[in-house]
Design an enzyme around this catalytic site. Structure first.
Site, mmCIF file in Angstrom:
data_model
loop_
_atom_site.group_PDB
_atom_site.id
_atom_site.type_symbol
_atom_site.label_atom_id
_atom_site.label_comp_id
_atom_site.label_asym_id
_atom_site.label_seq_id
_atom_site.Cartn_x
_atom_site.Cartn_y
_atom_site.Cartn_z
ATOM 1 N N GLU A 10 0.875 -1.178 0.000
ATOM 2 C CA GLU A 10 0.000 0.000 0.000
ATOM 3 C C GLU A 10 0.913 1.228 0.000
ATOM 4 O O GLU A 10 1.770 1.343 0.862
ATOM 5 C CB GLU A 10 -0.864 0.042 1.257
ATOM 6 C CG GLU A 10 -1.535 -1.244 1.662
ATOM 7 C CD GLU A 10 -2.029 -1.185 3.102
ATOM 8 O OE1 GLU A 10 -2.322 -0.082 3.601
ATOM 9 O OE2 GLU A 10 -2.103 -2.251 3.728
ATOM 10 N N TYR A 93 -7.803 4.871 -3.517
ATOM 11 C CA TYR A 93 -8.657 5.635 -2.606
ATOM 12 C C TYR A 93 -7.896 6.795 -1.984
ATOM 13 O O TYR A 93 -6.698 6.984 -2.215
ATOM 14 C CB TYR A 93 -9.220 4.729 -1.512
ATOM 15 C CG TYR A 93 -8.198 4.083 -0.598
ATOM 16 C CD1 TYR A 93 -8.121 4.428 0.746
ATOM 17 C CD2 TYR A 93 -7.340 3.096 -1.064
ATOM 18 C CE1 TYR A 93 -7.208 3.816 1.602
ATOM 19 C CE2 TYR A 93 -6.425 2.469 -0.220
ATOM 20 C CZ TYR A 93 -6.361 2.835 1.103
ATOM 21 O OH TYR A 93 -5.452 2.227 1.942
ATOM 22 N N ASP A 95 -6.624 8.315 1.425
ATOM 23 C CA ASP A 95 -6.329 8.016 2.824
ATOM 24 C C ASP A 95 -5.978 9.337 3.499
ATOM 25 O O ASP A 95 -4.834 9.792 3.438
ATOM 26 C CB ASP A 95 -5.176 7.022 2.928
ATOM 27 C CG ASP A 95 -4.964 6.527 4.355
ATOM 28 O OD1 ASP A 95 -5.641 7.032 5.263
ATOM 29 O OD2 ASP A 95 -4.113 5.646 4.559
ATOM 30 N N SER A 102 -3.376 0.398 -3.275
ATOM 31 C CA SER A 102 -3.057 -0.887 -2.664
ATOM 32 C C SER A 102 -3.067 -1.945 -3.753
ATOM 33 O O SER A 102 -4.077 -2.107 -4.461
ATOM 34 C CB SER A 102 -4.090 -1.257 -1.588
ATOM 35 O OG SER A 102 -4.078 -0.326 -0.536
ATOM 36 N N HIS A 156 3.331 0.741 3.002
ATOM 37 C CA HIS A 156 3.166 -0.430 3.850
ATOM 38 C C HIS A 156 3.256 -1.716 3.042
ATOM 39 O O HIS A 156 2.952 -1.734 1.850
ATOM 40 C CB HIS A 156 1.820 -0.371 4.569
ATOM 41 C CG HIS A 156 1.672 0.827 5.462
ATOM 42 N ND1 HIS A 156 0.477 1.158 6.077
ATOM 43 C CD2 HIS A 156 2.561 1.773 5.860
ATOM 44 C CE1 HIS A 156 0.636 2.254 6.800
ATOM 45 N NE2 HIS A 156 1.883 2.652 6.672
ATOM 46 N N ASN A 158 2.190 -5.991 3.329
ATOM 47 C CA ASN A 158 1.323 -6.944 4.024
ATOM 48 C C ASN A 158 1.712 -8.362 3.632
ATOM 49 O O ASN A 158 1.855 -8.658 2.442
ATOM 50 C CB ASN A 158 -0.139 -6.695 3.659
ATOM 51 C CG ASN A 158 -0.622 -5.336 4.110
ATOM 52 O OD1 ASN A 158 -0.792 -5.099 5.296
ATOM 53 N ND2 ASN A 158 -0.816 -4.416 3.170
ATOM 54 N N ARG A 240 -2.227 -11.465 9.276
ATOM 55 C CA ARG A 240 -1.629 -10.542 8.294
ATOM 56 C C ARG A 240 -0.622 -9.654 9.009
ATOM 57 O O ARG A 240 -0.987 -8.862 9.879
ATOM 58 C CB ARG A 240 -2.702 -9.680 7.617
ATOM 59 C CG ARG A 240 -2.110 -8.642 6.632
ATOM 60 C CD ARG A 240 -3.208 -7.905 5.889
ATOM 61 N NE ARG A 240 -4.053 -7.134 6.762
ATOM 62 C CZ ARG A 240 -4.004 -5.797 6.896
ATOM 63 N NH1 ARG A 240 -3.109 -5.095 6.221
ATOM 64 N NH2 ARG A 240 -4.841 -5.171 7.696
#
Length: 502
Positions: A10, A93, A95, A102, A156, A158, A240
């Site tokens: 992300e 999107y 944030d 993402s 980020h 994940n 996660r």
């Protein structure tokens, strides 16, 4: 046993409006996302489904109170900001004050690079379209992590892990790895300290913004290990790992090694292969000290009394990873695992001998060399504001302006992918995860998909009063192999739902 696992990234992009430094970044970010969505998404625009999200669940066994949480942590609230799902399975999107991309779920480091780079192209297309809106001003996006004035925004990672892996083991073995990993995947930054006022160059964009070892927060008191326990998958099977300590990378090899080496270390943690105690004393201070020394001479102190440079600490992990792969896979190791190990070893060896030899592969070295060339040519000190502008320009995603892109065009940066592969990934999902089902539903039945999230697709079907949720809790189902033929024979969403539920 390998670099393969379900993972994604992300990236929040830095944003500025040309000629209007006081422009509202939330409004500008919404313009970017909406411009792309309006121009590229068919028919109905599916909303993001927040129902299954739980951002305040902590891996240490409790839920944080909503009353005590910082508003930035409440990612399960629909704030009315632009938020769409793309046909490649990704999420685009706003944030808070940044547009964010993402990636869809993928299973290999090279696919992380592919869909992460596709995100750059999505953002480039979006900013260009936003500038064409009535009354629109040119918007510039930067793939970086700080505005140089004390604010930082995230890149980020994940990784899905086995739920049964003790979280204490993750903390113990990952902190030293993250303290030292920046020498491979740092993006480089002009300025020392959160506000960048102290003159100098450092390895990482993010290191100065971390204040504690472990915690749930992502914007205040940032932790080296984030404890958010929100798997977006079957919680009995998966955890996660939400990694907030990485930099936003432009160089493909930096991204490839960032996720590839981390995935290998996670595999060793899951299989309890790590027996050496590599705990670093004063890890938060060590993280910053390593970043502040691009000569790579700084030594951190281990709990066992040894003093190692960050490169030497990485070599400890590499040695263990080589033994692990040989022990568990031998000659059957898959090509990407073999390649990650070979590149990791080569990079660390050259960092020890001559960091500048990596200027064609690693972001922070490429940026450092570029800045040194300007410094020598113009006689600039590190406090000169021109250098910070060059820093920003490196991460400008416009190919005609961004210095990273100019280095690529000049043949001074090595790539792993070609442009055609990245362009396909802008629109097509990976075929080996549930992202395939999500993306194909949006492509084939755009007017019938009311909403979606990582773990569900929600259909609005003719003749039914209520919306119908199709759960996708298993990230390795919904692949092309599993549902490709099904989707091919279902002309409508109604036919698809009937087949899935009969």
């Amino acid at each position: 046993m390998s670099v393969r696992r379900v993972m994604g990234t992300e990236v929040e992009y830095g944003i500025s409006v040309t000629g209007n430094p006081k422009a509202n970044p939330m409004v500008a970010s919404s313009q970017v996302v909406n411009a792309y969505a309006s121009a590229t998404l068919k028919a109905r625009r599916a909303r993001w489904d927040f129902e299954e999200e739980s951002p305040l669940r902590d891996a240490r066994g409790f839920d944080m109170s909503r009353a005590t949480a910082d508003p930035s942590q409440l990612t399960d609230e629909d704030l009315g900001l632009a938020n769409v799902i793309l046909t490649n399975g990704a999420r685009l999107y706003v944030d808070h004050a940044h547009p964010e991309y993402s990636t869809p779920e993928v299973t290999t480091p090279l696919d992380i690079v592919r869909w992460d780079k596709a995100g750059e192209q999505v953002m480039l297309d979006a900013q260009r379209r936003a500038a064409l809106l009535p009354g629109g001003a040119p918007i510039v996006l930067y793939k970086n992590n700080t505005d140089g004035k004390g604010s930082s925004y995230g890149a980020h990672e994940n990784y899905l892990m086995r739920r049964k892996t003790p979280f204490a083991d993750i903390v113990k073995h990952l902190i030293p790895f993250f303290v030292s990993r920046q020498v491979v995947c740092g993006a480089g930054r002009v300025g020392i300290g959160q506000d960048g006022r102290e003159a100098g160059f450092q390895i990482s964009q993010r290191s100065d913004f971390f204040e504690v070892e472990v915690g749930l927060e992502t914007t205040l008191k940032r932790p080296i290990i984030n404890t958010r326990d929100e798997p977006h998958a079957d919680p009995d099977v998966y955890r996660r790992l939400h990694v907030i300590i990485g930099d936003a990378n432009m160089a493909e090899i930096s991204t490839y090694l960032k996720v590839g080496t981390t995935s290998l270390v996670l595999a060793m943690i899951e299989d309890r292969f790590l027996t050496r105690d590599l705990t670093v004393e004063g890890s938060v201070q060590a993280l910053r000290a390593v970043s502040h020394d691009p000569t790579l001479k700084h030594e951190v102190t281990l709990r066992d009394g040894r003093r190692l440079t960050a490169v030497q600490l990485q070599l400890e992990y590499l040695d263990l990873a080589k033994k692990y792969v040989e022990d568990r896979m031998g000659a059957d190791a898959d090509p990407q695992t073999v390649d990650v190990l070979a590149r990791w070893e080569s990079v660390l060896d050259r960092l020890e001998r001559d960091p500048m030899s990596l200027s064609g592969e690693l972001d922070w070295v490429a940026k450092w060399r570029l800045l040194e060339q300007y410094r020598q040519r113009d006689g600039l000190g590190w406090e000169d504001a021109k250098l910070q502008l060059i820093d920003y320009q490196y991460s400008d995603i416009r190919p005609e302006k961004g210095l990273y892109h100019k280095l690529v065009k000049a043949g001074r940066i090595e790539r792993l992918l070609d442009d055609a592969s990245v362009e396909r990934a802008m629109h097509e999902p990976p075929t080996d995860t549930r992202a395939y089902f999500r993306g194909q539903c949006l492509e084939r039945y755009p007017s019938s998909v009311a909403a979606a999230s990582w773990d569900s697709v929600i259909l609005d079907l003719a003749g039914r009063e209520s919306l119908q949720r199709i759960p996708t809790l298993d990230p390795l189902r919904g692949t092309q192999r599993h549902v490709g033929a099904l989707l091919d024979r279902c002309r409508t969403a109604e036919e698809l739902f009937a087949e899935l539920t009969h």
